[in-house]
Structures are given as C-alpha cells and as structure tokens.
Enzyme design. Structure first.
Site, PDB file in Angstrom:
ATOM      1  N   THR A 136     -20.998  -2.850  30.959  1.00 52.18           N
ATOM      2  CA  THR A 136     -21.535  -3.777  29.925  1.00 52.18           C
ATOM      3  C   THR A 136     -22.491  -3.142  29.370  1.00 52.18           C
ATOM      4  O   THR A 136     -23.150  -2.096  29.994  1.00 52.18           O
ATOM      5  CB  THR A 136     -22.083  -5.225  30.709  1.00 52.18           C
ATOM      6  OG1 THR A 136     -23.043  -5.502  29.836  1.00 52.18           O
ATOM      7  CG2 THR A 136     -22.879  -4.734  32.030  1.00 52.18           C
ATOM      8  N   ASP A 137     -23.082  -3.110  28.146  1.00 48.06           N
ATOM      9  CA  ASP A 137     -24.455  -2.556  27.816  1.00 48.06           C
ATOM     10  C   ASP A 137     -25.500  -2.975  28.562  1.00 48.06           C
ATOM     11  O   ASP A 137     -26.492  -2.322  28.228  1.00 48.06           O
ATOM     12  CB  ASP A 137     -24.414  -2.976  26.086  1.00 48.06           C
ATOM     13  CG  ASP A 137     -24.672  -4.420  25.959  1.00 48.06           C
ATOM     14  OD1 ASP A 137     -24.442  -5.182  26.739  1.00 48.06           O
ATOM     15  OD2 ASP A 137     -24.839  -4.747  24.515  1.00 48.06           O
ATOM     16  N   GLU A 138     -25.389  -4.058  29.190  1.00 46.90           N
ATOM     17  CA  GLU A 138     -26.764  -4.507  29.985  1.00 46.90           C
ATOM     18  C   GLU A 138     -27.176  -3.373  30.845  1.00 46.90           C
ATOM     19  O   GLU A 138     -28.379  -3.651  31.518  1.00 46.90           O
ATOM     20  CB  GLU A 138     -26.288  -5.760  30.594  1.00 46.90           C
ATOM     21  CG  GLU A 138     -26.180  -6.954  29.571  1.00 46.90           C
ATOM     22  CD  GLU A 138     -25.996  -8.544  30.008  1.00 46.90           C
ATOM     23  OE1 GLU A 138     -26.838  -8.510  30.950  1.00 46.90           O
ATOM     24  OE2 GLU A 138     -25.385  -9.328  29.527  1.00 46.90           O
ATOM     25  N   TYR A 161     -27.298  -9.034  37.779  1.00 51.68           N
ATOM     26  CA  TYR A 161     -25.893  -8.963  37.344  1.00 51.68           C
ATOM     27  C   TYR A 161     -25.832  -7.352  36.916  1.00 51.68           C
ATOM     28  O   TYR A 161     -24.956  -6.514  37.239  1.00 51.68           O
ATOM     29  CB  TYR A 161     -25.898  -9.951  36.243  1.00 51.68           C
ATOM     30  CG  TYR A 161     -24.753  -9.499  35.285  1.00 51.68           C
ATOM     31  CD1 TYR A 161     -23.119  -9.288  35.599  1.00 51.68           C
ATOM     32  CD2 TYR A 161     -24.821  -9.147  34.146  1.00 51.68           C
ATOM     33  CE1 TYR A 161     -22.225  -9.111  35.121  1.00 51.68           C
ATOM     34  CE2 TYR A 161     -23.933  -8.753  33.075  1.00 51.68           C
ATOM     35  CZ  TYR A 161     -22.472  -8.558  33.726  1.00 51.68           C
ATOM     36  OH  TYR A 161     -21.450  -8.229  32.939  1.00 51.68           O
ATOM     37  N   LYS A 165     -23.390  -4.021  38.019  1.00 54.55           N
ATOM     38  CA  LYS A 165     -22.669  -3.469  37.221  1.00 54.55           C
ATOM     39  C   LYS A 165     -22.943  -1.942  36.969  1.00 54.55           C
ATOM     40  O   LYS A 165     -22.115  -1.045  36.989  1.00 54.55           O
ATOM     41  CB  LYS A 165     -22.591  -4.038  35.951  1.00 54.55           C
ATOM     42  CG  LYS A 165     -22.178  -5.394  35.763  1.00 54.55           C
ATOM     43  CD  LYS A 165     -20.517  -5.655  36.094  1.00 54.55           C
ATOM     44  CE  LYS A 165     -19.654  -5.064  35.066  1.00 54.55           C
ATOM     45  NZ  LYS A 165     -18.153  -5.333  35.326  1.00 54.55           N
TER      46      LYS A 165
HETATM   47  P1  NAD Z   1     -15.478 -14.008  33.470  1.00 58.40           P
HETATM   48  O1  NAD Z   1     -16.534 -14.550  34.468  1.00 58.40           O
HETATM   49  O2  NAD Z   1     -14.816 -15.067  32.652  1.00 58.40           O
HETATM   50  O3  NAD Z   1     -14.089 -13.806  34.471  1.00 58.40           O
HETATM   51  C1  NAD Z   1     -14.268 -12.931  35.699  1.00 58.40           C
HETATM   52  C2  NAD Z   1     -13.004 -13.283  36.541  1.00 58.40           C
HETATM   53  O4  NAD Z   1     -13.096 -12.441  37.676  1.00 58.40           O
HETATM   54  C3  NAD Z   1     -12.751 -14.646  37.012  1.00 58.40           C
HETATM   55  O5  NAD Z   1     -11.248 -15.054  36.479  1.00 58.40           O
HETATM   56  C4  NAD Z   1     -13.101 -14.704  38.410  1.00 58.40           C
HETATM   57  O6  NAD Z   1     -11.967 -15.583  39.110  1.00 58.40           O
HETATM   58  C5  NAD Z   1     -12.497 -13.196  38.954  1.00 58.40           C
HETATM   59  N1  NAD Z   1     -12.954 -12.868  39.963  1.00 58.40           N
HETATM   60  C6  NAD Z   1     -14.535 -13.059  40.195  1.00 58.40           C
HETATM   61  N2  NAD Z   1     -14.739 -12.584  41.827  1.00 58.40           N
HETATM   62  C7  NAD Z   1     -13.497 -11.755  41.970  1.00 58.40           C
HETATM   63  C8  NAD Z   1     -12.631 -11.228  43.110  1.00 58.40           C
HETATM   64  N3  NAD Z   1     -13.914 -11.108  44.206  1.00 58.40           N
HETATM   65  N4  NAD Z   1     -11.843 -10.885  43.433  1.00 58.40           N
HETATM   66  C9  NAD Z   1     -10.880 -11.147  42.351  1.00 58.40           C
HETATM   67  N5  NAD Z   1     -11.180 -11.853  40.918  1.00 58.40           N
HETATM   68  C10 NAD Z   1     -12.510 -12.304  41.095  1.00 58.40           C
HETATM   69  O7  NAD Z   1     -15.754 -12.523  32.963  1.00 58.40           O
HETATM   70  P2  NAD Z   1     -15.737 -12.216  31.743  1.00 58.40           P
HETATM   71  O8  NAD Z   1     -16.672 -12.629  30.707  1.00 58.40           O
HETATM   72  O9  NAD Z   1     -14.036 -12.300  31.288  1.00 58.40           O
HETATM   73  O10 NAD Z   1     -16.193 -10.514  31.914  1.00 58.40           O
HETATM   74  C11 NAD Z   1     -15.027  -9.483  32.269  1.00 58.40           C
HETATM   75  C12 NAD Z   1     -15.550  -8.420  32.617  1.00 58.40           C
HETATM   76  O11 NAD Z   1     -16.268  -7.689  31.369  1.00 58.40           O
HETATM   77  C13 NAD Z   1     -16.741  -8.347  33.726  1.00 58.40           C
HETATM   78  O12 NAD Z   1     -16.528  -7.137  34.556  1.00 58.40           O
HETATM   79  C14 NAD Z   1     -18.004  -8.292  32.908  1.00 58.40           C
HETATM   80  O13 NAD Z   1     -18.771  -7.777  33.599  1.00 58.40           O
HETATM   81  C15 NAD Z   1     -17.737  -7.513  31.681  1.00 58.40           C
HETATM   82  N6  NAD Z   1     -18.339  -7.741  30.558  1.00 58.40           N
HETATM   83  C16 NAD Z   1     -18.431  -9.187  29.946  1.00 58.40           C
HETATM   84  C17 NAD Z   1     -18.992  -9.499  28.713  1.00 58.40           C
HETATM   85  C18 NAD Z   1     -19.224 -10.756  28.072  1.00 58.40           C
HETATM   86  O14 NAD Z   1     -19.668 -10.843  27.004  1.00 58.40           O
HETATM   87  N7  NAD Z   1     -18.463 -11.680  28.590  1.00 58.40           N
HETATM   88  C19 NAD Z   1     -19.825  -8.329  28.056  1.00 58.40           C
HETATM   89  C20 NAD Z   1     -19.895  -7.174  28.667  1.00 58.40           C
HETATM   90  C21 NAD Z   1     -19.021  -6.645  29.886  1.00 58.40           C
HETATM   91  P1  TYD Z   2     -25.359 -15.105  27.927  1.00 58.02           P
HETATM   92  O1  TYD Z   2     -24.367 -15.878  26.962  1.00 58.02           O
HETATM   93  O2  TYD Z   2     -25.753 -15.783  29.243  1.00 58.02           O
HETATM   94  O3  TYD Z   2     -25.307 -13.602  27.757  1.00 58.02           O
HETATM   95  P2  TYD Z   2     -26.147 -12.365  28.433  1.00 58.02           P
HETATM   96  O4  TYD Z   2     -27.375 -12.846  28.963  1.00 58.02           O
HETATM   97  O5  TYD Z   2     -25.209 -11.491  29.174  1.00 58.02           O
HETATM   98  O6  TYD Z   2     -26.355 -11.728  27.135  1.00 58.02           O
HETATM   99  O7  TYD Z   2     -26.638 -15.341  26.762  1.00 58.02           O
HETATM  100  C1  TYD Z   2     -26.918 -14.827  25.668  1.00 58.02           C
HETATM  101  C2  TYD Z   2     -28.276 -14.898  25.131  1.00 58.02           C
HETATM  102  O8  TYD Z   2     -28.368 -16.331  24.898  1.00 58.02           O
HETATM  103  C3  TYD Z   2     -29.281 -14.545  25.874  1.00 58.02           C
HETATM  104  O9  TYD Z   2     -30.492 -13.888  25.272  1.00 58.02           O
HETATM  105  C4  TYD Z   2     -29.957 -15.927  26.794  1.00 58.02           C
HETATM  106  C5  TYD Z   2     -29.526 -16.778  25.601  1.00 58.02           C
HETATM  107  N1  TYD Z   2     -29.158 -18.359  26.106  1.00 58.02           N
HETATM  108  C6  TYD Z   2     -30.022 -19.405  25.657  1.00 58.02           C
HETATM  109  O10 TYD Z   2     -30.985 -19.013  24.775  1.00 58.02           O
HETATM  110  N2  TYD Z   2     -29.593 -20.557  25.985  1.00 58.02           N
HETATM  111  C7  TYD Z   2     -28.743 -20.784  27.080  1.00 58.02           C
HETATM  112  O11 TYD Z   2     -28.192 -21.974  27.514  1.00 58.02           O
HETATM  113  C8  TYD Z   2     -27.575 -19.697  27.388  1.00 58.02           C
HETATM  114  C9  TYD Z   2     -26.742 -19.689  28.395  1.00 58.02           C
HETATM  115  C10 TYD Z   2     -28.184 -18.446  27.012  1.00 58.02           C
END
Ligand code: NAD
Ligand code: TYD
Length: 364
Positions: A136-138, A161, A165
C-alpha cells in the site's frame, strides 16, 4: 499452464483479481484461492466460479505452516499473489495485534514455504516463479500539499496497519536481497469498486446514503486520498507479474486525488441521479446527512502516487476516470442490495455501533 496461489481471494481486491484473471485467461490458468474467511472474506464475491475446474477454494490461515506447506506439496505453484491481510486502519488502531500476526508473520510464512519449493540445490530459483506482495502507499506516510510518493520515498508508516504492511515489505525485500528470490512489491493507492466491505469510506457512504443514515466525516473532511478503480489495479498486478523486473517495487495509482468531503458529496449527488424518480429513498438524500465527527487518531493528511515507473517501464495506465468508476460502483451497490444486506447484518451492526458511538462526541 500457470498456477496462481491467490491469498485473501475472498476479500475485496482479491476476488476482483480472480474474476479479472479468469475473464482474461480463461482455462489457460489455474487459480487456488486461500482465504481464512475473516469478517472481510466473503465467498459470495466468487459466485459463478465454484464449479470451474481451474478454480479451487481452500479455507486456510496464511500463518498455518502445515497447511500452506501441504498446498505447495500438492500443487505446482508458479505465482503467489499475496492479498491476504487485515486491511482496515480504524480496526488496527483498536486492535493492532492481529495486524502483526497476519500481515507480518503470514507474509513470512508464505515467503519461506515458496522459497523452499522454488529454490534449487545450486541456490538459484526455478524459472517462471514469482512472489507478488500487494502492499500500500500508506507505507510512505503522509504528504503535505505538494509532491507525490515515488518508489524511492522513504518508508514512514504511521498507523499499526501501515506499519505492519511496511514490515512485510521489508521481509519480502530481504528475501530478494539475501536469496535473490523472484519477488515484486506493488504499492497502490485507495481502491474502490464492487465487493468492498462497507467499513471503508466509499461503500460505507453509499450504504448510509441509501439507508438515510448519517455520513461520518472524520476531522475537517479535507484529508486527501488518491482513488484507484479496482479493475485497473487488478490489470496492473497482472502486468507486474508478467513484466515486472525482479526485486522491484511498483507504485500503482492514477492521479485521482480527492478530499474526503468531495467524495462524500459526489456520492450523494450520484446516488440521487441514479435512483428512479419514484424511489422513496430519494426523499431522505441530501447534504444534511453529512456529520463531522471526531478525527481518526494519527490521521494521515494526504496520499498521492506518482505512477511514472509502472507506466514507463511496463506500459500500464489506469483506464477508468473517477467520474466513470464511481457511477459503476454505485450502480453495482444498487443492483446488489442483497449482498450489502448480507454483509451488514450481525457482526457489522456491532462493529458500526462500537466504532461510531464514540466519534459522535465531536460535531463541528
Ligand atoms: P479485505 O480486507 O477486503 O480482504 C482481505 C482478505 O484476506 C479477506 O478475504 C480475509 O478473509 C483474508 N484474510 C485475512 N486474514 C487472513 C489470514 N490470516 N489468512 C488467510 N486469509 C486472510 O482487503 P482488500 O481491501 O481486498 O485488500 C487486499 C490487499 O490489498 C491487502 O493486502 C491490503 O493491505 C492491500 N491494499 C488495499 C487497499 C484498498 O484500498 N483496499 C489499498 C492498498 C493496499
Ligand atoms: P478508509 O476507506 O478507511 O481508507 P484509508 O484510511 O486506508 O485511506 O478511509 C479513507 C478516508 O476517509 C480516510 O481519510 C478516513 C476517512 N473516513 C471518514 O472520514 N469517515 C469514515 O467513516 C471512514 C471509514 C473513513
């Protein structure tokens, strides 16, 4: 035929990735989806694939060495695409431990077993193998008004988090530096699209708008995220698997920076425009649902990706403008009311109560 071990494939991005790969490559690839099915994992996201011969689901924990070992023993895995993670910042602030366990120890467990199966006696690796870590970019921390994250930006994670990562990324890097294991790390910005669990901003706001519930805005609503349509992200990962230079990091983003408050107002307007004129839900939809609440602890101010490396080296560019992607996403949530109903019943209600009860204390 290439065999992909996709972890976390029942989650938001992982399930989109599996659909995307099967649409693109059909029966010429095999996918094994390993997911623990935590609150975020949902097999409904994979409906239609259950009976396909080239798709298998295995419920397992990525920290479970014996089980992962067994999967490698019984299958000739070519690619590991590691999506499995605890992924929500707010949850990590409340309960960091599981983030370290899954995100750090789970990644280490997968890496080590893949290495054991892929490394030859002369310490080189079998050709055509790759471990792709979805990061992630975070991990780069937070930006002020100017500038972008590049692959050379120093890691400076703030939340439990993002720290977990970043730790996982360092272990993946160590396996490349030490053993020359074939790896790539991708770091993407905030994804949106179908199948996203409504604890994250965009699906939470869509769900609340539709049910006439308040829309919680943390702090002043001016934090900036750089939004990436999930299908564009999946295609980028596919390209990094096939064309990424070993050991390299690739940032994935598309210059879609928006303030949170802007996102929320766009969703309100788009839902209004998308619902039928006769739909009674239109009556309760307005900017008055917006509620400023207590800020997130350690809330990163701005994320913004510079995707120059992936576009110049690999030729990937995002195809979906935010204006188009958000309409598609809202239409999907409107059409899939049952999906939302299923994921928001039970545990989600309790999560929502716990998470937002305290935040109500501050109203601006
Ligand atoms: P998500 O939370 O929707 O899905 C995570 C999945 O991992 C779930 O299906 C969960 O059951 C599974 N999981 C959790 N713990 C596990 C374990 N111990 N063993 C096996 N499976 C397990 O997450 P997402 O949003 O789909 O993100 C996927 C990946 O992308 C993550 O690694 C996250 O850090 C990264 N990512 C997500 C975003 C975003 O915007 N959603 C942005 C940047 C990076
Ligand atoms: P989020 O979707 O949790 O992603 P991330 O924190 O990983 O970027 O949040 C996106 C942005 O929205 C973040 O600045 C927090 C804000 N946010 C709210 O203002 N209200 C909410 O209820 C949630 C879940 C997030």
């Amino acid at each position: 035929m290439k065999t992909y071990l996709v972890t976390g494939g029942a989650g938001f991005i992982g399930s989109n990735f599996i659909h995307c790969m099967i649409n693109k490559y059909g029966n010429s690839i095999r996918i094994i989806n390993v997911d623990l099915l935590t609150y975020a994992g949902n097999l409904e996201n994979l409906k239609g694939l259950e009976n396909k011969e080239n798709y298998t689901f295995i419920k397992a924990d990525i920290c479970d060495k014996d089980k992962i070992e067994e999967i490698f023993k019984n299958n000739e895995i070519d690619y590991v695409v590691n999506f499995a993670a605890e992924s929500h910042v707010d949850r990590s602030i409340k309960d960091p431990e599981v983030f370290v366990r899954t995100n750090v120890l789970g990644t280490q467990c997968l890496l080590n077993i893949a290495k054991n199966y892929w490394e030859k006696e002369d310490d080189t690796f079998l050709p055509g193998k790759k471990f792709l870590q979805v990061s992630t970019d975070e991990v780069y921390g937070s930006l002020e008004h100017e500038g972008y994250f590049t692959e050379n930006t120093p890691l400076d994670p703030h939340s439990p988090y993002s720290a977990s990562k970043a730790a996982a990324d360092m272990i993946v890097k160590a396996y490349f530096d030490t053993y020359k294991m074939p790896v790539n790390i991708t770091r993407c910005s905030n994804n949106y699209g179908r199948y996203q669990f409504p604890e994250k901003l965009i699906p939470l706001v869509i769900n609340n708008v539709l049910s006439g519930k308040e829309l919680p805005v943390y702090g002043d609503g001016k934090n900036i995220r750089d939004w990436l349509y999930v299908e564009d992200h999946c295609l980028a990962i596919d390209q990094v698997i096939n064309n990424g230079k070993l050991g390299e990091v690739y940032n994935i983003g598309g210059h879609n920076e928006r303030q949170n408050i802007e996102i929320i107002k766009t969703i309100i307007k788009t839902v209004q425009n998308t619902l039928d004129e006769s739909d009674p839900r239109r009556n309760h939809i307005s900017d008055e649902l917006i509620k400023f609440v207590k800020d997130r602890k350690g809330h990163d101010r701005r994320y913004a990706i510079d995707p120059a490396k992936i576009s110049s080296e690999i030729g990937w560019l995002p195809e979906t403008a935010f204006e188009q992607g958000i309409v598609e996403t809202i239409k999907w949530y409107l059409k899939n009311a049952k999906w939302i109903e299923n994921v928001t019943s039970g545990q989600y209600q309790e999560y929502y109560r716990q998470m937002y009860e305290k935040k109500d204390e501050r109203v601006s």
